[in-house]
Design a protein around this motif. Sequence first.
Motif, PDB file in Angstrom:
ATOM      1  N   THR A 423      -9.199  -5.399 -32.507  1.00 15.45           N
ATOM      2  CA  THR A 423      -9.955  -4.720 -33.570  1.00 15.45           C
ATOM      3  C   THR A 423     -11.023  -3.829 -32.973  1.00 15.45           C
ATOM      4  N   GLU A 424     -11.365  -2.750 -33.673  1.00 14.15           N
ATOM      5  CA  GLU A 424     -12.378  -1.818 -33.189  1.00 14.15           C
ATOM      6  C   GLU A 424     -13.743  -2.489 -33.082  1.00 14.15           C
ATOM      7  N   PHE A 425     -14.059  -3.354 -34.049  1.00 12.91           N
ATOM      8  CA  PHE A 425     -15.359  -4.028 -34.013  1.00 12.91           C
ATOM      9  C   PHE A 425     -15.492  -4.895 -32.769  1.00 12.91           C
ATOM     10  N   TRP A 426     -14.444  -5.683 -32.469  1.00  9.33           N
ATOM     11  CA  TRP A 426     -14.527  -6.565 -31.311  1.00  9.33           C
ATOM     12  C   TRP A 426     -14.618  -5.752 -30.019  1.00  9.33           C
ATOM     13  N   LYS A 427     -13.853  -4.681 -29.920  1.00  8.73           N
ATOM     14  CA  LYS A 427     -13.902  -3.855 -28.710  1.00  8.73           C
ATOM     15  C   LYS A 427     -15.263  -3.179 -28.557  1.00  8.73           C
ATOM     16  N   ASP A 428     -15.863  -2.782 -29.693  1.00 10.98           N
ATOM     17  CA  ASP A 428     -17.197  -2.185 -29.647  1.00 10.98           C
ATOM     18  C   ASP A 428     -18.224  -3.209 -29.168  1.00 10.98           C
ATOM     19  N   GLN A 429     -18.144  -4.446 -29.703  1.00  8.64           N
ATOM     20  CA  GLN A 429     -19.070  -5.493 -29.282  1.00  8.64           C
ATOM     21  C   GLN A 429     -18.911  -5.780 -27.787  1.00  8.64           C
ATOM     22  N   LYS A 430     -17.670  -5.850 -27.329  1.00  8.16           N
ATOM     23  CA  LYS A 430     -17.410  -6.125 -25.914  1.00  8.16           C
ATOM     24  C   LYS A 430     -18.004  -5.022 -25.043  1.00  8.16           C
ATOM     25  N   PHE A 431     -17.832  -3.768 -25.451  1.00 10.32           N
ATOM     26  CA  PHE A 431     -18.373  -2.661 -24.671  1.00 10.32           C
ATOM     27  C   PHE A 431     -19.900  -2.727 -24.605  1.00 10.32           C
ATOM     28  N   ARG A 432     -20.536  -3.021 -25.727  1.00 13.02           N
ATOM     29  CA  ARG A 432     -21.996  -3.115 -25.758  1.00 13.02           C
ATOM     30  C   ARG A 432     -22.495  -4.232 -24.843  1.00 13.02           C
ATOM     31  N   ILE A 433     -21.822  -5.376 -24.904  1.00 14.66           N
ATOM     32  CA  ILE A 433     -22.208  -6.507 -24.064  1.00 14.66           C
ATOM     33  C   ILE A 433     -22.074  -6.152 -22.590  1.00 14.66           C
ATOM     34  N   GLU A 434     -20.930  -5.598 -22.221  1.00  8.47           N
ATOM     35  CA  GLU A 434     -20.681  -5.279 -20.815  1.00  8.47           C
ATOM     36  C   GLU A 434     -21.632  -4.210 -20.306  1.00  8.47           C
ATOM     37  N   LYS A 435     -21.925  -3.230 -21.143  1.00  7.23           N
ATOM     38  CA  LYS A 435     -22.842  -2.172 -20.738  1.00  7.23           C
ATOM     39  C   LYS A 435     -24.231  -2.737 -20.434  1.00  7.23           C
ATOM     40  N   ASP A 436     -24.713  -3.616 -21.310  1.00  5.83           N
ATOM     41  CA  ASP A 436     -26.046  -4.184 -21.111  1.00  5.83           C
ATOM     42  C   ASP A 436     -26.081  -5.181 -19.961  1.00  5.83           C
ATOM     43  N   ILE A 437     -25.019  -5.980 -19.811  1.00  5.44           N
ATOM     44  CA  ILE A 437     -24.977  -6.952 -18.724  1.00  5.44           C
ATOM     45  C   ILE A 437     -25.030  -6.258 -17.370  1.00  5.44           C
ATOM     46  N   ASN A 438     -24.356  -5.118 -17.273  1.00  3.40           N
ATOM     47  CA  ASN A 438     -24.316  -4.403 -16.003  1.00  3.40           C
ATOM     48  C   ASN A 438     -25.665  -3.839 -15.574  1.00  3.40           C
ATOM     49  N   ASP A 485     -16.977   2.216 -15.267  1.00  7.58           N
ATOM     50  CA  ASP A 485     -16.075   1.126 -15.627  1.00  7.58           C
ATOM     51  C   ASP A 485     -16.898  -0.125 -15.899  1.00  7.58           C
ATOM     52  N   VAL A 486     -17.504  -0.182 -17.080  1.00  6.98           N
ATOM     53  CA  VAL A 486     -18.392  -1.296 -17.383  1.00  6.98           C
ATOM     54  C   VAL A 486     -17.633  -2.610 -17.482  1.00  6.98           C
ATOM     55  N   SER A 487     -16.323  -2.555 -17.711  1.00 10.55           N
ATOM     56  CA  SER A 487     -15.543  -3.791 -17.810  1.00 10.55           C
ATOM     57  C   SER A 487     -15.278  -4.422 -16.450  1.00 10.55           C
ATOM     58  N   ASN A 488     -15.490  -3.638 -15.401  1.00 11.57           N
ATOM     59  CA  ASN A 488     -15.227  -4.137 -14.052  1.00 11.57           C
ATOM     60  C   ASN A 488     -16.444  -4.933 -13.561  1.00 11.57           C
ATOM     61  N   ILE A 489     -16.591  -6.155 -14.077  1.00 15.80           N
ATOM     62  CA  ILE A 489     -17.721  -7.010 -13.704  1.00 15.80           C
ATOM     63  C   ILE A 489     -17.283  -7.905 -12.556  1.00 15.80           C
ATOM     64  N   ARG A 490     -17.708  -7.559 -11.355  1.00 17.24           N
ATOM     65  CA  ARG A 490     -17.260  -8.271 -10.169  1.00 17.24           C
ATOM     66  C   ARG A 490     -18.131  -9.472  -9.834  1.00 17.24           C
ATOM     67  N   ASN A 491     -19.390  -9.438 -10.269  1.00 15.22           N
ATOM     68  CA  ASN A 491     -20.269 -10.560  -9.985  1.00 15.22           C
ATOM     69  C   ASN A 491     -19.891 -11.744 -10.889  1.00 15.22           C
ATOM     70  N   PRO A 492     -19.590 -12.900 -10.331  1.00 10.98           N
ATOM     71  CA  PRO A 492     -19.113 -14.030 -11.155  1.00 10.98           C
ATOM     72  C   PRO A 492     -20.144 -14.511 -12.173  1.00 10.98           C
ATOM     73  N   HIS A 493     -21.428 -14.378 -11.853  1.00  7.97           N
ATOM     74  CA  HIS A 493     -22.463 -14.831 -12.778  1.00  7.97           C
ATOM     75  C   HIS A 493     -22.594 -13.869 -13.959  1.00  7.97           C
ATOM     76  N   LEU A 494     -22.505 -12.581 -13.691  1.00  9.28           N
ATOM     77  CA  LEU A 494     -22.516 -11.610 -14.794  1.00  9.28           C
ATOM     78  C   LEU A 494     -21.276 -11.789 -15.664  1.00  9.28           C
ATOM     79  N   PHE A 495     -20.172 -12.118 -15.030  1.00  7.24           N
ATOM     80  CA  PHE A 495     -18.931 -12.338 -15.790  1.00  7.24           C
ATOM     81  C   PHE A 495     -19.097 -13.521 -16.749  1.00  7.24           C
ATOM     82  N   LYS A 496     -19.725 -14.591 -16.284  1.00  8.01           N
ATOM     83  CA  LYS A 496     -19.946 -15.749 -17.153  1.00  8.01           C
ATOM     84  C   LYS A 496     -20.907 -15.401 -18.295  1.00  8.01           C
ATOM     85  N   MET A 497     -21.884 -14.551 -18.011  1.00 11.06           N
ATOM     86  CA  MET A 497     -22.792 -14.133 -19.088  1.00 11.06           C
ATOM     87  C   MET A 497     -22.036 -13.352 -20.154  1.00 11.06           C
ATOM     88  N   ARG A 498     -21.087 -12.523 -19.724  1.00 10.11           N
ATOM     89  CA  ARG A 498     -20.258 -11.805 -20.699  1.00 10.11           C
ATOM     90  C   ARG A 498     -19.474 -12.788 -21.563  1.00 10.11           C
TER      91      ARG A 498
END
Length: 722
Positions: A423-438, A485-498
């Motif tokens: 869904t567009e909403f879920w993908k938008d939320q995921k992008f926002r989360i990943e952008k801020d986590i990075n 590429d905000v989805s490319n979260i290589r740090n394992p701790h940032l990945f868990k935060m996502r």
Amino acid sequence: MPPKQRTLLSGEVELLYVKSKVYLHPSASKRDNVVGFLSISKGPNSTNSDLLISFTAESQLSKESLKLYQEADLDELDGSKDLKVVSKPVSSVLSGYSYSVPMSYIYSIQLRKPSSGMWYGSVVINTLDGEKLPIIFFHDDESPSTKLRQKKRNQSFETFSESGEVIWGGTEFLAVLHNYCHLVKSTVEPSVYLVNPASDDLRNFAPFKEKPKPGKDSKKKEFQIPDFNKVIANAKWKVLETVATFSAKTKNQVIDIVDEHAPLPIKQLINKPEVQKLGNEFEGARVYLAKWAAQVKEEAEESQKKFHLNEEMYTIINKELGNELLTNEEVSKAGRREAISKSEWDNFFDYSGRLRVTVNEIKDRIFHGGVSPSIRGMVWLFLLEVYPWDSSAEDRTVIRASLETQYHELKAKWSTDEDKRSTEFWKDQKFRIEKDINRTDRHLDLFKNTKRKRISVSSLASNVPPTIRESSPETPDEDDDDEFDVSNIRNPHLFKMREILLTYNEYNENLGYVQGMTDLLSPLYVILQDEVFVFWSFTKFMDRMERNFVRDQSGMKKQMLTLNQLVQFMLPDLFKHLDKCESTDLFFFFRMLLVWYKREFEFDQVLRLWEILLTDYYSSQYHLFFAAGVLSDNERIIIQNLRRFDEVLKYMNDLSNHMNLNNLLIRSELLFLKFRRMIDIINRENLYKSERTIVSPDLLQLLSRDIVVEKEGPRPVGAGGG
């Protein structure tokens, strides 16, 4: 090899520490001296508070027991780790002078150092009921363990301790005690050490802080909070008139959302460069301005008639409080203390893992001292009520298992649902989360990426095979990930935060993810580093913080207006000056309140501040008193030097990472105590007056410890995230 273990029977103890050749001196005659052992021992199912400190006369021990005591005296020196089990020391035998006392029954210990051949060093143990037990004298010239230790120190030229004092049997005993209890040296009598002291004990054994003596201008300074070693960089602010100006944008992001019919003063406010900077940092700040700026300004102006006390009431309050405002006891109570150590924390619990002190006592200690990093994770699980305060160790094991099951069930709702993830909403939320986590706390080692080789962007645009080049400081990998590429979260701790934030979307579907929530999650993750515990701690934290992120910004608006009222009530002269500077909206506090001063202090100081705020010791909205403390600390320079809105905003923004946390904690506590006393006086005066002084309900609510909860409503159809 580990020490041999066996279950202790009733009437048995394990010797944890023994010192031989200690004496009681019942009279002035050496013939009457009683020789024995000073020991610390542990019985079955004992906690540190149940440990026994004992004097046992040699004459009362059997040959077998005497041998065990002598061996225990030398265990540390010869490396022996054998378990030494003896009969429980007797409580009191008058003929032999032996006695025992539980650690929890000891109030203080006094060390009397040896004096050049005149007398032996001694220890005085004082109990909670005021009884002084027989004084124990250390005959170091006879004790085998002391003589061997002294010989080793002489060989290594380490005769003195780090503080420069001679090492003797009493200092060795004190060093061992530190492992089993919380010892605090009295600042009134340095030879006295308080054992597991309560907050009142600490205050009673600390000198009162002297308050400034009233001078010629004392009447003019009746409502000034005492200045605690404040150091202000005056030179820095002599150049405020040269505040840098920025080229105006023709159409900034805030103006895009503001109704074109918004009042001119609001448009002018939004166009200020410092406002634009904050608006770009947090989208919530732009929304706040767009939706509420005009209304906040109007309500703030209206409230000036309500929350300034009249001169008569100020006179009454001043007469009641006097020029010095607060009592010696109140000023002394506001002092900062050392952090709670692991041994002190352990002593709060009994053998079953249940509290043996009140929750308020613990919160008092945390509020006035914080906790040491080694136990912060465990303490925060209690502060956030992931673990109930009345739980046992067994209860907490069961709770942990239940929370783990619940978390994985929630996580499965999105991780195994392809339709939802499309869904567009879920993908938008995921992008926002990943952008801020990075971009959240990437200065911390825990969240840094390891450097790697990467593909040249220019080579990808040609038909030639890509070339490999090393990362450089000018083009770090982190920036590359953030930008492309905000989805490319290589740090394992940032990945868990996502993962945690995506799962929180399932837990709180109405709120979802909003910018700024990564700032609240990061400290919890750093402390706990356990995906399950971090998630549930975050949900508990968000119970109180959700009002900061609701779509209509009503939660932030309410806090800003309450802070406005508090400043009028407590700092009337400063508020009048801010009014002249067109700064009564206090917009410079938006970021501070939104993420609890996360951007204003170094990371370790943020952790200390948060654990203090989480106690709700005085108020669940104590962060507003901390804000008032920041203003109080800078009141003089603001009034004397600042004249315009942009000057005030720049000055307050530039305080970030330049504030003294301990001074502000003291100042905010004194402000609260004064506030509470003022409310008490007003309530009392209202009993005898026909025309009552009205205090805002919002101000009265600041006296409550109950958490203010505001939940987001159902998401409107078609509404996006963030």
